[in-house]
Motif scaffolding. Structure first.
Motif, PDB file in Angstrom:
ATOM      1  N   PHE A  93       3.558  -3.380   9.376  1.00 60.85           N
ATOM      2  CA  PHE A  93       4.489  -3.562   8.310  1.00 60.85           C
ATOM      3  C   PHE A  93       5.375  -4.757   8.806  1.00 60.85           C
ATOM      4  CE2 PHE A  93       3.802   1.288   8.026  1.00 60.85           C
ATOM      5  CZ  PHE A  93       3.836   1.323   6.559  1.00 60.85           C
ATOM      6  N   ALA A  94       5.224  -5.304   9.970  1.00 60.83           N
ATOM      7  CA  ALA A  94       5.999  -6.347  10.210  1.00 60.83           C
ATOM      8  C   ALA A  94       5.253  -7.693   9.772  1.00 60.83           C
ATOM      9  CB  ALA A  94       6.066  -6.516  11.650  1.00 60.83           C
ATOM     10  N   GLU A  95       3.952  -7.303   9.388  1.00 57.46           N
ATOM     11  CA  GLU A  95       3.046  -8.746   8.721  1.00 57.46           C
ATOM     12  C   GLU A  95       2.880  -8.861   7.420  1.00 57.46           C
ATOM     13  OE1 GLU A  95       2.351 -11.314  10.711  1.00 57.46           O
ATOM     14  OE2 GLU A  95       3.245 -10.317  12.735  1.00 57.46           O
ATOM     15  N   ALA A  96       2.865  -7.601   6.821  1.00 55.97           N
ATOM     16  CA  ALA A  96       2.278  -7.252   5.322  1.00 55.97           C
ATOM     17  C   ALA A  96       3.354  -6.552   4.616  1.00 55.97           C
ATOM     18  CB  ALA A  96       0.868  -7.073   5.328  1.00 55.97           C
ATOM     19  N   SER A  97       3.025  -6.722   2.949  1.00 59.05           N
ATOM     20  CA  SER A  97       3.946  -5.604   2.275  1.00 59.05           C
ATOM     21  C   SER A  97       3.754  -4.134   2.458  1.00 59.05           C
ATOM     22  CB  SER A  97       3.767  -5.821   0.920  1.00 59.05           C
ATOM     23  OG  SER A  97       2.399  -5.483   0.436  1.00 59.05           O
ATOM     24  N   ILE A  98       4.773  -3.405   2.302  1.00 59.50           N
ATOM     25  CA  ILE A  98       4.673  -2.017   2.614  1.00 59.50           C
ATOM     26  C   ILE A  98       3.470  -1.144   1.845  1.00 59.50           C
ATOM     27  CG2 ILE A  98       5.925   0.175   2.234  1.00 59.50           C
ATOM     28  CD1 ILE A  98       8.381  -1.356   3.110  1.00 59.50           C
ATOM     29  N   PRO A  99       3.178  -1.478   0.422  1.00 60.57           N
ATOM     30  CA  PRO A  99       2.220  -0.854  -0.313  1.00 60.57           C
ATOM     31  C   PRO A  99       0.898  -1.224   0.295  1.00 60.57           C
ATOM     32  CG  PRO A  99       3.915  -1.754  -1.673  1.00 60.57           C
ATOM     33  CD  PRO A  99       4.113  -2.308  -0.430  1.00 60.57           C
ATOM     34  N   LEU A 100       0.561  -2.592   0.654  1.00 63.80           N
ATOM     35  CA  LEU A 100      -0.613  -3.065   1.149  1.00 63.80           C
ATOM     36  C   LEU A 100      -0.932  -2.069   2.470  1.00 63.80           C
ATOM     37  CD1 LEU A 100      -2.049  -6.389   1.327  1.00 63.80           C
ATOM     38  CD2 LEU A 100      -1.817  -5.236   3.504  1.00 63.80           C
ATOM     39  N   VAL A 101      -0.002  -2.061   3.508  1.00 60.59           N
ATOM     40  CA  VAL A 101      -0.327  -1.487   4.549  1.00 60.59           C
ATOM     41  C   VAL A 101      -0.402   0.079   4.371  1.00 60.59           C
ATOM     42  CG1 VAL A 101       0.658  -0.526   6.902  1.00 60.59           C
ATOM     43  CG2 VAL A 101       1.198  -2.923   5.798  1.00 60.59           C
ATOM     44  N   SER A 255       4.903   3.017  -2.048  1.00 60.30           N
ATOM     45  CA  SER A 255       5.143   1.652  -2.826  1.00 60.30           C
ATOM     46  C   SER A 255       6.405   1.892  -3.554  1.00 60.30           C
ATOM     47  CB  SER A 255       3.882   1.653  -3.775  1.00 60.30           C
ATOM     48  OG  SER A 255       2.739   1.667  -3.034  1.00 60.30           O
ATOM     49  N   GLY A 256       6.649   2.935  -4.068  1.00 57.93           N
ATOM     50  CA  GLY A 256       8.010   3.180  -4.929  1.00 57.93           C
ATOM     51  C   GLY A 256       9.118   2.859  -4.202  1.00 57.93           C
ATOM     52  N   PHE A 257       9.276   3.265  -2.961  1.00 58.88           N
ATOM     53  CA  PHE A 257      10.480   2.974  -2.115  1.00 58.88           C
ATOM     54  C   PHE A 257      10.445   1.479  -1.784  1.00 58.88           C
ATOM     55  CE2 PHE A 257       9.954   7.481  -0.024  1.00 58.88           C
ATOM     56  CZ  PHE A 257      11.055   7.824  -0.740  1.00 58.88           C
ATOM     57  N   ALA A 258       9.372   0.841  -1.728  1.00 54.90           N
ATOM     58  CA  ALA A 258       9.245  -0.554  -1.289  1.00 54.90           C
ATOM     59  C   ALA A 258       9.585  -1.421  -2.436  1.00 54.90           C
ATOM     60  CB  ALA A 258       8.022  -0.957  -0.801  1.00 54.90           C
ATOM     61  N   LEU A 259       9.238  -0.884  -3.639  1.00 55.06           N
ATOM     62  CA  LEU A 259       9.662  -1.644  -4.978  1.00 55.06           C
ATOM     63  C   LEU A 259      11.398  -1.585  -5.209  1.00 55.06           C
ATOM     64  CD1 LEU A 259       9.001  -3.153  -7.501  1.00 55.06           C
ATOM     65  CD2 LEU A 259       8.497  -0.842  -8.804  1.00 55.06           C
ATOM     66  N   VAL A 260      11.737  -0.287  -5.020  1.00 53.98           N
ATOM     67  CA  VAL A 260      13.294  -0.023  -5.227  1.00 53.98           C
ATOM     68  C   VAL A 260      14.092  -0.761  -4.129  1.00 53.98           C
ATOM     69  CG1 VAL A 260      15.027   1.796  -5.411  1.00 53.98           C
ATOM     70  CG2 VAL A 260      12.868   1.896  -6.511  1.00 53.98           C
ATOM     71  N   LEU A 261      13.648  -0.801  -3.033  1.00 53.14           N
ATOM     72  CA  LEU A 261      14.395  -1.004  -1.857  1.00 53.14           C
ATOM     73  C   LEU A 261      14.229  -2.475  -1.481  1.00 53.14           C
ATOM     74  CD1 LEU A 261      14.021   2.026   0.522  1.00 53.14           C
ATOM     75  CD2 LEU A 261      15.931   1.434  -0.736  1.00 53.14           C
ATOM     76  N   PHE A 262      13.277  -3.110  -1.635  1.00 49.88           N
ATOM     77  CA  PHE A 262      12.824  -4.331  -1.132  1.00 49.88           C
ATOM     78  C   PHE A 262      12.200  -5.311  -2.163  1.00 49.88           C
ATOM     79  CE2 PHE A 262      12.286  -1.413   2.488  1.00 49.88           C
ATOM     80  CZ  PHE A 262      13.406  -1.775   3.488  1.00 49.88           C
ATOM     81  N   ASN A 263      12.052  -4.770  -3.243  1.00 52.23           N
ATOM     82  CA  ASN A 263      11.255  -5.434  -4.465  1.00 52.23           C
ATOM     83  C   ASN A 263       9.741  -5.894  -3.809  1.00 52.23           C
ATOM     84  OD1 ASN A 263      11.392  -6.405  -7.102  1.00 52.23           O
ATOM     85  ND2 ASN A 263      11.897  -8.532  -6.315  1.00 52.23           N
ATOM     86  N   GLU A 264       9.286  -5.330  -3.210  1.00 60.45           N
ATOM     87  CA  GLU A 264       7.883  -5.401  -2.838  1.00 60.45           C
ATOM     88  C   GLU A 264       6.894  -4.882  -3.659  1.00 60.45           C
ATOM     89  OE1 GLU A 264       7.067  -4.736   1.012  1.00 60.45           O
ATOM     90  OE2 GLU A 264       8.319  -6.226   2.092  1.00 60.45           O
ATOM     91  N   THR A 265       5.866  -5.349  -3.967  1.00 60.27           N
ATOM     92  CA  THR A 265       4.801  -4.724  -5.040  1.00 60.27           C
ATOM     93  C   THR A 265       3.224  -5.709  -4.556  1.00 60.27           C
ATOM     94  OG1 THR A 265       3.914  -3.786  -6.968  1.00 60.27           O
ATOM     95  CG2 THR A 265       5.012  -6.094  -7.008  1.00 60.27           C
ATOM     96  N   LEU A 266       2.356  -4.935  -5.253  1.00 59.99           N
ATOM     97  CA  LEU A 266       1.093  -5.663  -5.131  1.00 59.99           C
ATOM     98  C   LEU A 266       0.848  -6.403  -6.509  1.00 59.99           C
ATOM     99  CD1 LEU A 266      -1.094  -2.570  -3.689  1.00 59.99           C
ATOM    100  CD2 LEU A 266      -0.202  -4.640  -2.533  1.00 59.99           C
ATOM    101  N   ALA A 267      -0.081  -7.424  -6.439  1.00 61.10           N
ATOM    102  CA  ALA A 267      -0.424  -7.971  -7.703  1.00 61.10           C
ATOM    103  C   ALA A 267      -1.501  -7.253  -8.051  1.00 61.10           C
ATOM    104  CB  ALA A 267      -1.123  -9.446  -7.215  1.00 61.10           C
TER     105      ALA A 267
END
Length: 313
Positions: A93-101, A255-267
């Motif tokens: 989680f410290a190296e990659a996006s939350i959805p990916l992990v 993935s939903g939390f990551a998008l809302v809180l950190f604007n992280e998503t997958l391609a």
């Protein structure tokens, strides 16, 4: 009037609780805690809370001390299911996006399909074969396309290592018939705390930053203890197979939390790989049809209920 909650609601709450693991880890990192600190503190904190709970409840206390003769088995299972998952996944989680992990940690469980067939003698069905190749294809797509992002390749490998350890934990827990419950978790978290103390003590020992305390406490309460409690209640109230299927929505919540809180998503290619992984997981959870007896009769055919997997710690 006592409110009755359906098993599906408990399973959904368990998935929701487990979906907070990535975001809470990220908040702890932003607060100044290292991944070694987070892994050790959330494990040792859960051990302390559950140990005190069992200590002050006579029935649980008897079970806890009665399990002492299986200490070696718990030591093995803890190395796989607690140390491997907490050490590698937290680092990932410290190296990659939350959805990916989140997706890859689940994907590594596809390895248990092979072990179940080769060692436990389970049937190799079409659904299991398709599940394995769907998961393999999903992991491949994510590795090829998402791995181009700086730092992501290490995160991918760490997530797969953590997921593989947890998958082996589920496999050996089933093979060794360890059972599950709060006293079992005390033993697992106890050994896990000892293992995680090694990398934790290899770094300079400094006080945990105040801003990192609340996410670590939340990790102990919400996904670790809360997720297990909701899963246990769901299995008690309903069908274990249905519970497992619903709980595979965990990466979607993450993935939903990551998008809302950190604007992280997958391609787009990453989401295609994630969809293959989800398809593979659903196929893997499909129950095998019963094998007809040589002389079938209404009393001879019985279908055993599915055995719930040990909780994700």
């Amino acid at each position: 009037m006592k409110l009755h909650i359906r098993a599906e609601i408990y399973a959904l709450l368990a998935a929701l609780a487990n979906g907070t693991i990535g975001p809470l880890n990220r908040f702890a990192f932003q607060g100044g805690a290292s991944h070694h600190e987070v892994a050790f503190l959330k494990c040792s904190g859960a051990f302390l809370v559950l140990f005190l709970w069992c200590l002050f409840h006579p029935a649980q206390r008897r079970i806890l001390f009665g399990l002492a003769h299986r200490a070696r088995a718990f030591a093995l299972l803890s190395a796989l299911g607690v140390f491997s998952l907490y050490f590698f996944e937290t680092w990932a989680f410290a190296e990659a996006s939350i959805p990916l992990v989140s997706f890859l940690t689940y994907a590594a469980g596809g390895g248990t399909l092979i072990l179940s067939v080769l060692i436990l003698g389970e049937r190799l069905t079409l659904a299991k074969t398709l599940a394995f190749f769907a998961i393999l294809g999903g992991v491949g797509a994510i590795f090829i396309f998402e791995g181009r992002i700086a730092g992501t390749t290490l995160g991918i490998l760490l997530a797969l290592a953590g997921g593989l350890g947890y998958a082996l934990f589920i496999f050996f827990a089933k093979k060794l018939e360890m059972g599950s419950g709060l006293p079992h978790l005390v033993w697992l978290f106890g050994f896990g705390s000892l293992y995680l103390a090694v990398p934790f003590t290899q770094q300079p020992l400094t006080p945990v930053p105040a801003s990192a305390v609340w996410p670590i406490v939340a990790l102990i309460i919400v996904p670790t203890i809360g997720g297990f409690w909701f899963t246990t209640r769901a299995v008690q109230e309903g069908n274990a197979g249905s519970v497992q299927i619903i709980e595979t929505s965990d990466p979607l919540f993450a993935s939903g939390f990551a998008l809302v809180l950190f604007n992280e998503t997958l391609a787009a290619s990453g989401w295609a790989g994630a969809a293959l992984i989800m398809l593979g997981l659903l196929l893997a959870l499909r129950r095998d049809p019963p094998v007809p007896a040589l002389q079938p009769s209404s009393s001879a055919r019985q279908t055993l209920p599915p055995c719930p997997a040990p909780p994700k710690t």
